[in-house]
Design an enzyme around this catalytic site. Structure first.
Site, PDB file in Angstrom:
ATOM      1  N   PHE A   1       0.854  -1.183   0.000  1.00 13.44           N
ATOM      2  CA  PHE A   1       0.000   0.000   0.000  1.00 13.44           C
ATOM      3  C   PHE A   1       0.887   1.228   0.000  1.00 13.44           C
ATOM      4  O   PHE A   1       1.710   1.417   0.895  1.00 13.44           O
ATOM      5  CB  PHE A   1      -0.932   0.053   1.212  1.00 13.44           C
TER       6      PHE A   1
ATOM      7  N   LYS B   1       3.981  11.220   6.572  1.00 13.08           N
ATOM      8  CA  LYS B   1       3.182  11.124   7.788  1.00 13.08           C
ATOM      9  C   LYS B   1       3.850  11.816   8.976  1.00 13.08           C
ATOM     10  O   LYS B   1       3.672  13.002   9.188  1.00 13.08           O
ATOM     11  CB  LYS B   1       2.831   9.662   8.071  1.00 13.08           C
TER      12      LYS B   1
ATOM     13  N   ASP C   1       9.800   1.913   1.193  1.00 15.07           N
ATOM     14  CA  ASP C   1       8.684   2.805   1.500  1.00 15.07           C
ATOM     15  C   ASP C   1       8.494   2.816   3.013  1.00 15.07           C
ATOM     16  O   ASP C   1       7.960   1.870   3.594  1.00 15.07           O
ATOM     17  CB  ASP C   1       7.427   2.309   0.782  1.00 15.07           C
TER      18      ASP C   1
END
Length: 403
Positions: free
Chosen positions: A138, A252, A223
């Site tokens: 994801f 984030k 990632d």
């Protein structure tokens, strides 16, 4: 009195299915709804609020910079960007950084860099470069990213898809090596898969992947949008196996829970593929983002949050596994640091139902793939707060589990 939920349902796109709570205030590890009820945040906006809500150091940095200079675009230099990029590179051990806004943008940037490297350095024929990804990945929901997603809903109705991607099983280094061809330019992988249900690969997997990519002339791009900056009990999840990737994506937590801030970091040889005009962002690296990002990185080190996450995460895992021994609806507990997944027996309880029951107990979590509860609280959480959350989960499950 105006109902904000009714307004959202009337005027907003229906691309989210929120839990039944309307939050209006946050402080530290706590959230308050519009009725004044308090909730322990065990989700921290998918790791975006790693420093807790409204950390005074970060709010002060944001306020000072907002009163001075917020946005100019990269058409000119600004006095805060250089210090931010230097700190980012020195903390991660990477050579250069390209600032963006969202995690998905950071991943898109990495894909562009990898392809151009494949053509200009590896010598792949133009238009033939292929990128390997792990099944269950994801990285966002942009058109290119959903093109390599293995989640059917993310793709349904949004084709045609961007070509050039091949998936291999996650955690299987041999499968990765077998899939590499002369046209493979990169392998993009999460050191721990978040949205897939907090999937931790076998020990040694990432180190083996690094060796394979080096030997076969393939870029390794990690990632770490969700796992980076202390979340797994190390500064980067890569650090657990001493792995240095060719490219790294962060986001984030980099924005301190206040702003969308992300970055693609890379080795000199990879980042050198970008020339002026190749890539950019109006807001990427803006003075406000640079100030908050720098303050967040300094706070990460000053408060030793990675080390704290290792200790707190071990306690959380131990408490959850003890609960699993008493509660048969929990089939497994897995994670690393303060990124933990609780797998539920779907025949006994739906994860969404469990989340709603947990919300009733004053704890915020979120389900993924309908069977997993995600626990990723702010790294500032205390042992006492962790105990409160686990005790609330036990009460919630006792109310909703089917026997």
């Amino acid at each position: 009195m105006t109902d904000p939920v009714a307004q959202e349902r009337r005027w907003g796109a229906r691309n989210y299915h929120p839990l039944p709570a309307v939050m209006s205030r946050g402080e530290g590890c706590w959230l308050w709804d519009t009725a004044g009820r308090r909730y322990l945040d065990m989700m921290s906006a998918y790791s975006a609020v790693s420093f807790g809500h409204g950390h005074p150091v970060l709010v002060a940095a944001l306020t000072r910079q907002a009163q001075t200079l917020a946005v100019t675009s990269r058409a000119v230099h600004t006095d805060g960007l250089g210090p931010f990029l230097e700190r980012l590179c020195t903390l991660t051990g990477m050579d250069r950084a390209l600032p963006m806004n969202s995690g998905a943008e950071a991943v898109e940037t990495a894909l562009k860099a990898a392809r151009k490297w494949g053509y200009r350095v590896k010598g792949i024929a133009e238009g033939r470069a292929r990128i390997l990804v792990a099944a269950g990945n994801f990285a966002g929901r942009t058109t290119t990213i959903i093109s390599f997603s293995s989640e059917a809903q993310y793709r349904d109705g949004f084709g045609p898809y961007t070509p050039g991607f091949d998936a291999v099983p996650y955690g299987d280094a041999a499968a990765l090596e077998a899939a590499i061809t002369p046209e493979t330019c990169a392998f993009v992988v999460e050191p721990v898969q978040g949205e897939a249900g907090i999937i931790v690969p076998p020990r040694g997997y990432l180190a083996a992947v690094r060796e394979i990519c080096t030997r076969r002339g393939v870029l390794l791009i990690c990632d770490e949008v969700q796992t980076g900056l202390g979340r797994t009990g190390a500064r980067l999840a890569c650090d657990h196996e001493g792995v240095k990737p060719d490219g790294l994506t962060l986001g984030k937590a980099l924005g301190g829970g206040l702003l969308p801030v992300s970055a693609f970091l890379a080795s000199e040889r990879l980042m050198a593929q970008f020339e002026p005009g190749d890539h950019g962002s109006t807001f990427g690296g803006n003075p406000l983002a640079a100030a908050v990002g720098l303050a967040a990185l300094d706070l990460l080190e000053h408060e030793q949050l990675a080390a704290r996450a290792a200790v707190s995460g071990a306690h959380l895992m131990a408490r959850l596994r003890a609960l699993a021994a008493r509660q048969p609806a929990i089939t497994s507990v897995r994670g690393l640091g303060l990124l933990v997944g609780v797998e539920l027996d779907a025949a006994r309880v739906d994860a969404r139902t469990a989340c709603e029951a947990l919300l009733d107990e004053g704890v915020l979590s979120k389900d993924t793939h309908r069977t997993v509860l995600r626990f990723a609280p702010p790294l500032t959480i205390t042992i006492e707060q962790i105990d409160q959350a686990v005790e609330a989960l036990e009460r919630a499950l006792l109310r909703v589990v089917r026997h």
